[in-house]
Design a protein around this motif. Structure first.
Motif, mmCIF file in Angstrom:
data_model
loop_
_atom_site.group_PDB
_atom_site.id
_atom_site.type_symbol
_atom_site.label_atom_id
_atom_site.label_comp_id
_atom_site.label_asym_id
_atom_site.label_seq_id
_atom_site.Cartn_x
_atom_site.Cartn_y
_atom_site.Cartn_z
ATOM 1 N N THR A 120 20.046 37.013 -45.647
ATOM 2 C CA THR A 120 19.880 36.519 -47.010
ATOM 3 C C THR A 120 18.458 36.010 -47.146
ATOM 4 O OG1 THR A 120 20.464 34.214 -46.578
ATOM 5 C CG2 THR A 120 22.286 35.762 -46.966
ATOM 6 N N PRO A 121 17.962 35.851 -48.376
ATOM 7 C CA PRO A 121 16.615 35.291 -48.543
ATOM 8 C C PRO A 121 16.441 33.938 -47.853
ATOM 9 C CG PRO A 121 17.351 36.265 -50.594
ATOM 10 C CD PRO A 121 18.533 36.305 -49.663
ATOM 11 N N ALA A 122 17.534 33.164 -47.729
ATOM 12 C CA ALA A 122 17.443 31.863 -47.075
ATOM 13 C C ALA A 122 17.164 31.986 -45.578
ATOM 14 C CB ALA A 122 18.735 31.083 -47.293
ATOM 15 N N ASP A 123 17.388 33.177 -45.006
ATOM 16 C CA ASP A 123 17.164 33.390 -43.573
ATOM 17 C C ASP A 123 15.708 33.702 -43.238
ATOM 18 O OD1 ASP A 123 19.903 33.154 -42.818
ATOM 19 O OD2 ASP A 123 20.266 35.190 -43.549
ATOM 20 N N LYS A 124 14.881 33.971 -44.226
ATOM 21 C CA LYS A 124 13.549 34.512 -43.951
ATOM 22 C C LYS A 124 12.726 33.614 -43.036
ATOM 23 C CE LYS A 124 11.229 36.915 -46.953
ATOM 24 N NZ LYS A 124 10.528 37.464 -48.140
ATOM 25 N N SER A 125 12.677 32.328 -43.332
ATOM 26 C CA SER A 125 11.769 31.448 -42.591
ATOM 27 C C SER A 125 12.165 31.266 -41.130
ATOM 28 C CB SER A 125 11.690 30.086 -43.280
ATOM 29 O OG SER A 125 12.957 29.444 -43.273
ATOM 30 N N SER A 126 13.404 31.588 -40.779
ATOM 31 C CA SER A 126 13.856 31.424 -39.396
ATOM 32 C C SER A 126 14.069 32.751 -38.686
ATOM 33 C CB SER A 126 15.167 30.620 -39.368
ATOM 34 O OG SER A 126 16.193 31.295 -40.078
ATOM 35 N N THR A 127 13.752 33.855 -39.345
ATOM 36 C CA THR A 127 14.022 35.179 -38.791
ATOM 37 C C THR A 127 12.735 35.914 -38.463
ATOM 38 O OG1 THR A 127 16.078 35.356 -40.057
ATOM 39 C CG2 THR A 127 15.144 37.405 -39.194
ATOM 40 N N GLY A 128 12.649 36.422 -37.243
ATOM 41 C CA GLY A 128 11.565 37.314 -36.859
ATOM 42 C C GLY A 128 11.987 38.753 -37.071
ATOM 43 N N VAL A 129 11.072 39.566 -37.585
ATOM 44 C CA VAL A 129 11.395 40.951 -37.926
ATOM 45 C C VAL A 129 10.538 41.908 -37.105
ATOM 46 C CG1 VAL A 129 11.486 42.686 -39.748
ATOM 47 C CG2 VAL A 129 12.051 40.309 -40.269
ATOM 48 N N VAL A 130 11.179 42.911 -36.557
ATOM 49 C CA VAL A 130 10.469 44.010 -35.914
ATOM 50 C C VAL A 130 10.351 45.144 -36.919
ATOM 51 C CG1 VAL A 130 10.467 45.688 -34.046
ATOM 52 C CG2 VAL A 130 11.352 43.382 -33.639
ATOM 53 N N LEU A 131 9.121 45.483 -37.276
ATOM 54 C CA LEU A 131 8.867 46.620 -38.153
ATOM 55 C C LEU A 131 8.745 47.845 -37.250
ATOM 56 C CD1 LEU A 131 8.161 47.669 -41.046
ATOM 57 C CD2 LEU A 131 5.763 47.289 -40.425
ATOM 58 N N ALA A 132 9.819 48.604 -37.136
ATOM 59 C CA ALA A 132 9.918 49.667 -36.138
ATOM 60 C C ALA A 132 9.662 51.026 -36.778
ATOM 61 C CB ALA A 132 11.293 49.643 -35.479
ATOM 62 N N SER A 133 8.559 51.646 -36.403
ATOM 63 C CA SER A 133 8.221 52.957 -36.954
ATOM 64 C C SER A 133 8.367 54.031 -35.885
ATOM 65 C CB SER A 133 6.793 52.955 -37.509
ATOM 66 O OG SER A 133 5.860 53.006 -36.453
ATOM 67 N N ALA A 134 8.256 55.288 -36.309
ATOM 68 C CA ALA A 134 8.421 56.398 -35.368
ATOM 69 C C ALA A 134 7.296 56.440 -34.356
ATOM 70 C CB ALA A 134 8.488 57.718 -36.131
ATOM 71 N N GLY A 135 6.085 56.065 -34.769
ATOM 72 C CA GLY A 135 4.942 56.125 -33.872
ATOM 73 C C GLY A 135 4.088 57.348 -34.130
ATOM 74 N N GLU A 151 0.969 41.960 -43.623
ATOM 75 C CA GLU A 151 1.220 41.681 -45.045
ATOM 76 C C GLU A 151 2.636 41.158 -45.257
ATOM 77 O OE1 GLU A 151 1.515 44.117 -49.310
ATOM 78 O OE2 GLU A 151 0.607 45.074 -47.556
ATOM 79 N N TRP A 152 3.595 41.774 -44.578
ATOM 80 C CA TRP A 152 4.999 41.379 -44.756
ATOM 81 C C TRP A 152 5.244 39.968 -44.242
ATOM 82 C CZ3 TRP A 152 9.795 44.277 -42.378
ATOM 83 C CH2 TRP A 152 10.906 44.076 -43.217
ATOM 84 N N ARG A 153 4.546 39.597 -43.173
ATOM 85 C CA ARG A 153 4.685 38.240 -42.622
ATOM 86 C C ARG A 153 4.356 37.192 -43.675
ATOM 87 N NH1 ARG A 153 4.641 33.718 -42.113
ATOM 88 N NH2 ARG A 153 4.089 32.359 -40.388
ATOM 89 N N HIS A 154 3.404 37.494 -44.553
ATOM 90 C CA HIS A 154 2.969 36.516 -45.553
ATOM 91 C C HIS A 154 3.969 36.320 -46.683
ATOM 92 C CE1 HIS A 154 -0.750 36.048 -43.504
ATOM 93 N NE2 HIS A 154 -1.225 37.234 -43.807
ATOM 94 N N THR A 155 5.074 37.078 -46.674
ATOM 95 C CA THR A 155 6.089 36.911 -47.713
ATOM 96 C C THR A 155 7.161 35.908 -47.320
ATOM 97 O OG1 THR A 155 7.502 38.724 -46.915
ATOM 98 C CG2 THR A 155 5.721 39.298 -48.447
ATOM 99 N N GLY A 156 7.001 35.278 -46.123
ATOM 100 C CA GLY A 156 7.919 34.200 -45.783
ATOM 101 C C GLY A 156 8.718 34.341 -44.517
ATOM 102 N N TRP A 157 8.625 35.482 -43.827
ATOM 103 C CA TRP A 157 9.356 35.645 -42.577
ATOM 104 C C TRP A 157 8.762 34.757 -41.487
ATOM 105 C CZ3 TRP A 157 13.804 38.138 -42.916
ATOM 106 C CH2 TRP A 157 13.980 39.078 -43.933
#
Length: 246
Positions: A120-135, A151-157
């Protein structure tokens, strides 16, 4: 008449790939019924790009926008697709559109998939995200993925780390461990890929240690909107025929 939109997908032996591509194209058609949309594959699936181009020429079509169904501008967009288009029937006027990424709409699609997976949006500040691409072996493509993560990090994650299923490091599992060590309360993996297949499956295996694994972008409405924006931009260019720089 508006140029025909030819969506060019890579193709895969995995039947889920073509099914997802066709689902995305159906969404595009529903958004823009005034535009004729066709699909061609570079490999493994039919119809081939060359076959679609020959059929269009035989029908008397003259103007085509060829849109690479790719998220980064790497080898396929720079070499494979221009080579195929250069062999198109000479009566066709072809403009090659830009690849889909990067785009703020794609970040919105990534978040859509994460929320559909349970965040949920409330989880953003406590959640780390892996942006996983094909490579990719293309440094430009790798740099773009890193830029998107920043850039995505600056949205609150809590944090965002890029990862790659092939050709570059880190792997998904390494990025998951890094976010754990960083102290993120939970870790989510967001596949920055358009359709299922071999490399997305590798991303999923690497996400085994994460709390959340999102689905691929697939026919998300944001992806369809980006696709149409790329089409409109290319259609607005008055190029007489595809030109490929050396």
């Amino acid at each position: 008449m508006k140029p025909v939109l030819l969506v060019i997908a890579h193709g895969s032996r995995d039947p889920r790939h073509a099914a997802t591509v066709h689902a995305l194209v159906r969404r595009v058609r529903s958004l823009r019924p005034d535009v004729r949309v066709e699909t061609g594959f570079l490999d493994f699936n039919i119809p081939s790009v060359q076959g679609v181009l020959e059929s269009l020429a035989a029908e008397g079509v003259r103007d085509v926008v060829a849109l690479p169904l790719l998220l980064t501008r790497a080898f396929h967009a720079k070499a494979d697709i221009p080579a195929v288009l250069r062999d198109a029937p000479r009566q066709l006027r072809i403009r090659q559109a830009e690849v889909l990424g990067p785009s703020p709409l794609l970040l919105s699609a990534l978040e859509r998939r994460l929320y559909e997976a349970g965040l949920t949006p409330a989880d953003k500040s406590s959640t780390g995200v892996v942006l996983a691409s094909a490579g990719s072996t293309d440094p430009e493509a790798i740099a773009v993925i890193a830029d998107i993560a920043r850039e995505w990090r600056h949205t609150g994650w809590c944090a965002v780390r890029p990862a790659f299923a092939s050709a570059a490091l880190p792997r998904t599992e390494d990025a998951v461990r890094e976010l754990r060590a960083l102290g993120c309360a939970q870790v989510a993996v967001a596949p920055y890929v358009l359709a299922p297949g071999f490399l997305p499956d590798r991303i999923a295996r690497g996400a085994a240690g994460a709390d959340v694994l999102a689905e691929v972008l697939g026919p998300a409405p944001e992806v369809a909107r980006v696709l149409l924006r790329r089409y409109d931009a290319a259609a607005a260019r008055g190029l007489p025929r595809l030109t490929v720089s050396a």
